[in-house]
Design a protein around this motif. Structure first.
Motif, PDB file in Angstrom:
ATOM      1  N   LEU A 102      16.978 -47.144  24.812  1.00 50.80           N
ATOM      2  CA  LEU A 102      17.175 -45.760  24.878  1.00 50.80           C
ATOM      3  C   LEU A 102      15.847 -45.157  24.057  1.00 50.80           C
ATOM      4  CD1 LEU A 102      18.534 -43.178  25.060  1.00 50.80           C
ATOM      5  CD2 LEU A 102      19.951 -43.758  23.111  1.00 50.80           C
ATOM      6  N   SER A 132      21.518 -34.455  35.083  1.00 48.17           N
ATOM      7  CA  SER A 132      21.441 -35.447  34.446  1.00 48.17           C
ATOM      8  C   SER A 132      22.343 -35.368  32.972  1.00 48.17           C
ATOM      9  CB  SER A 132      20.039 -35.554  33.866  1.00 48.17           C
ATOM     10  OG  SER A 132      19.653 -34.400  33.069  1.00 48.17           O
ATOM     11  N   THR A 133      22.603 -34.210  32.667  1.00 48.38           N
ATOM     12  CA  THR A 133      23.543 -33.947  31.601  1.00 48.38           C
ATOM     13  C   THR A 133      24.966 -34.216  31.926  1.00 48.38           C
ATOM     14  OG1 THR A 133      22.297 -32.298  30.487  1.00 48.38           O
ATOM     15  CG2 THR A 133      24.483 -32.594  29.658  1.00 48.38           C
ATOM     16  N   ILE A 136      25.326 -38.227  32.094  1.00 46.36           N
ATOM     17  CA  ILE A 136      25.463 -38.820  30.939  1.00 46.36           C
ATOM     18  C   ILE A 136      26.895 -38.661  30.402  1.00 46.36           C
ATOM     19  CG2 ILE A 136      24.878 -38.511  28.391  1.00 46.36           C
ATOM     20  CD1 ILE A 136      22.145 -37.548  29.519  1.00 46.36           C
ATOM     21  N   SER A 140      29.967 -41.607  29.923  1.00 46.35           N
ATOM     22  CA  SER A 140      30.575 -41.579  28.774  1.00 46.35           C
ATOM     23  C   SER A 140      32.198 -41.708  28.920  1.00 46.35           C
ATOM     24  CB  SER A 140      30.337 -40.330  27.767  1.00 46.35           C
ATOM     25  OG  SER A 140      28.991 -40.525  27.522  1.00 46.35           O
ATOM     26  N   SER A 291      25.121 -48.405  30.393  1.00 44.63           N
ATOM     27  CA  SER A 291      24.231 -47.815  29.220  1.00 44.63           C
ATOM     28  C   SER A 291      22.571 -47.542  29.495  1.00 44.63           C
ATOM     29  CB  SER A 291      24.066 -49.114  28.137  1.00 44.63           C
ATOM     30  OG  SER A 291      23.469 -48.710  27.088  1.00 44.63           O
ATOM     31  N   SER A 294      22.588 -44.399  31.710  1.00 45.66           N
ATOM     32  CA  SER A 294      22.652 -43.257  30.781  1.00 45.66           C
ATOM     33  C   SER A 294      21.618 -42.759  30.000  1.00 45.66           C
ATOM     34  CB  SER A 294      23.805 -43.541  29.770  1.00 45.66           C
ATOM     35  OG  SER A 294      24.086 -42.324  28.919  1.00 45.66           O
ATOM     36  N   ALA A 295      20.774 -43.950  29.569  1.00 46.04           N
ATOM     37  CA  ALA A 295      19.504 -43.910  28.617  1.00 46.04           C
ATOM     38  C   ALA A 295      18.355 -43.085  29.624  1.00 46.04           C
ATOM     39  CB  ALA A 295      18.982 -45.097  28.007  1.00 46.04           C
ATOM     40  N   LEU A 297      18.872 -41.114  32.205  1.00 44.89           N
ATOM     41  CA  LEU A 297      19.237 -39.823  32.580  1.00 44.89           C
ATOM     42  C   LEU A 297      19.060 -39.172  31.282  1.00 44.89           C
ATOM     43  CD1 LEU A 297      22.838 -40.148  34.282  1.00 44.89           C
ATOM     44  CD2 LEU A 297      20.709 -39.542  35.388  1.00 44.89           C
ATOM     45  N   LEU A 298      19.166 -39.686  29.778  1.00 46.65           N
ATOM     46  CA  LEU A 298      19.042 -38.778  28.928  1.00 46.65           C
ATOM     47  C   LEU A 298      17.537 -38.558  28.798  1.00 46.65           C
ATOM     48  CD1 LEU A 298      19.618 -37.441  26.245  1.00 46.65           C
ATOM     49  CD2 LEU A 298      19.729 -39.733  25.118  1.00 46.65           C
ATOM     50  N   PRO A 377      22.085 -36.098  23.022  1.00 46.64           N
ATOM     51  CA  PRO A 377      22.460 -35.463  24.268  1.00 46.64           C
ATOM     52  C   PRO A 377      23.215 -34.086  24.135  1.00 46.64           C
ATOM     53  CG  PRO A 377      22.789 -37.905  24.175  1.00 46.64           C
ATOM     54  CD  PRO A 377      22.733 -37.326  22.748  1.00 46.64           C
TER      55      PRO A 377
END
Length: 430
Positions: A102, A132-133, A136, A140, A291, A294-295, A297-298, A377
């Protein structure tokens, strides 16, 4: 054609003693020390070495040739050792990348945005950050295991304090942060916004598990603070930052935006997980892959925002950025100390008994870690929804990326210190 060594030849080699003048001129035939050991014995010369290796090597040592043979063997060993060292180095690098994916992804996103802003500007133009948000928080919801939350009911007083600290107490520090004078002012405003955020989505729970704390309590505080934060964060920003900056924030609009970009995807991901046991099993088996996604996308969000604000960022003095990062470090250390002191006060107020929730280190450590961290985020989503009301988004986010990385590094040292302390205490008990 291969030859076979006779007994007479073998004995001749054993009795062989070269004259002193020829000592320096006797060399081992090159093919012998170049071939692998498993090929020795395929010809007559190699079969000599395989049948009686020690006498043959003693004869060579008398001529000074064994050093060359041993040197060649050492070269073979060193070659294999080098290969092993490279392989081990590769494994260490892979482990480092996996453990720090990350922060590395965030840093790479910032660097790419500075080097080539055109793709990031195009992505921002078409509102790619919203997708992207959404992704994420959908992930989650997919990875959220609420069955573990029931184990945190015993420690509800500690959890209640943790939520109060995250959502009500720590935002108070934003007023102090806003008093710092920096150019550009967005650096200070960004750190102040960061202090009003709920806790991190994953790192607090992970660090709590590493130190042997209550992961159920950490998870409960994480989930509840992020859900309540959707309602409380707009109010905190309007009261502590908007009023201080002389800006009227669209609180109602911000609340609706956070519901659509944070809460709805989180709920959808959770519903999908609970509706299908196959989906839940697949997600649990591939948590690391989710994970990583998600990283990635963030990291896209700061990439777009830095790309959009590149010209302003390049005009900023390095000293101002370093000072903003320092403010973020001071904020996190202050939160750690304040939460630790508050827990000691609560322990004394509850009677100070060993049975008190505030006396159990698995609960107190979970609260200290989770209540002192802030999520990036949600902060990025909030800045994106503000639409420049508090300044240029890239300038607001950049010091918060550094603050997010710094808090993980600082807490990693704290966790290691706690673990070493536990080992020393266990050794004393033995």
């Amino acid at each position: 054609m291969a030859t076979v060594a006779t007994t007479h030849q073998i004995r001749a080699v054993r009795r062989f003693k070269p004259p002193a003048a020829a000592v320096k001129r006797v060399y081992l035939p090159q093919p012998l020390h170049l071939l692998p050991r498993n090929l020795y014995g395929l010809s007559g010369a190699y079969s000599l070495l395989c049948i009686q290796p020690r006498p043959f090597l003693r004869a060579l040592s008398a001529t000074g040739v064994s050093g060359q043979a041993e040197g060649s063997e050492n070269n073979d060993h060193s070659e294999f050792a080098n290969k092993g060292g490279v392989s081990q180095l590769g494994n260490l690098l892979l482990k480092f990348l996996e453990a720090n994916f990350l922060p590395l992804a965030l840093v790479v996103g910032v660097i790419v945005g500075l080097l080539n802003p055109t793709p990031g500007c195009l992505a921002h133009k078409y509102s790619f950050s919203k997708f992207s948000t959404f992704g994420i928080f959908f992930i989650s919801g997919l990875v959220l295991r609420t069955k573990e939350l029931s184990a945190a009911t015993e420690a509800w007083p500690a959890g209640l304090f943790g939520l109060s600290s995250i959502l009500l107490l720590t935002p108070l520090f934003s007023r102090l942060i806003m008093q710092v004078q920096l150019v550009p002012p967005e650096f200070v405003t960004g750190v102040a916004i960061f202090s009003c955020m709920p806790t991190t989505l994953s790192s607090g729970v992970t660090l709590t598990q590493l130190v042997g704390g209550s992961s159920a309590l950490a998870l409960a505080m994480t989930v509840v603070s992020n859900l309540l934060g959707i309602m409380i964060v707009p109010l905190s920003l309007s009261r502590y930052i908007g009023a201080g900056a002389g800006v009227s924030l669209p609180t109602e609009q911000l609340f609706k935006s956070l519901v659509s970009t944070l809460l709805i995807p989180l709920v959808l991901g959770k519903i999908l997980r609970e509706a299908s046991s196959g989906v839940a099993e697949f997600v649990d088996k591939n948590r690391k892959s989710f994970s990583v996604i998600s990283a990635l996308l963030l990291s896209l969000v700061p990439w777009m925002q830095v790309s959009k604000s590149r010209s302003l960022l390049l005009s900023v003095k390095a000293e101002a950025f370093v000072l903003a990062v320092f403010v973020g470090v001071v904020l996190h250390v202050t939160l750690l100390i304040a939460n630790a002191i508050a827990l000691q006060i609560l322990l004394a107020a509850s009677g100070g008994g060993k049975d008190s929730v505030f006396a159990k280190k698995e609960y107190t450590r979970a609260v200290i870690l989770v209540a002192s961290q802030k999520t990036l985020p949600v902060m990025v989503a909030v800045v994106d929804q503000l639409g420049g009301a508090l300044g240029e988004s890239g300038l607001l986010v950049l010091p918060c990326i550094a603050s997010h990385i710094n808090q993980i590094v600082i807490d990693s040292f704290l966790v290691n210190w706690w673990r070493q302390k536990d080992q020393v205490n266990q050794a004393k008990d033995l």
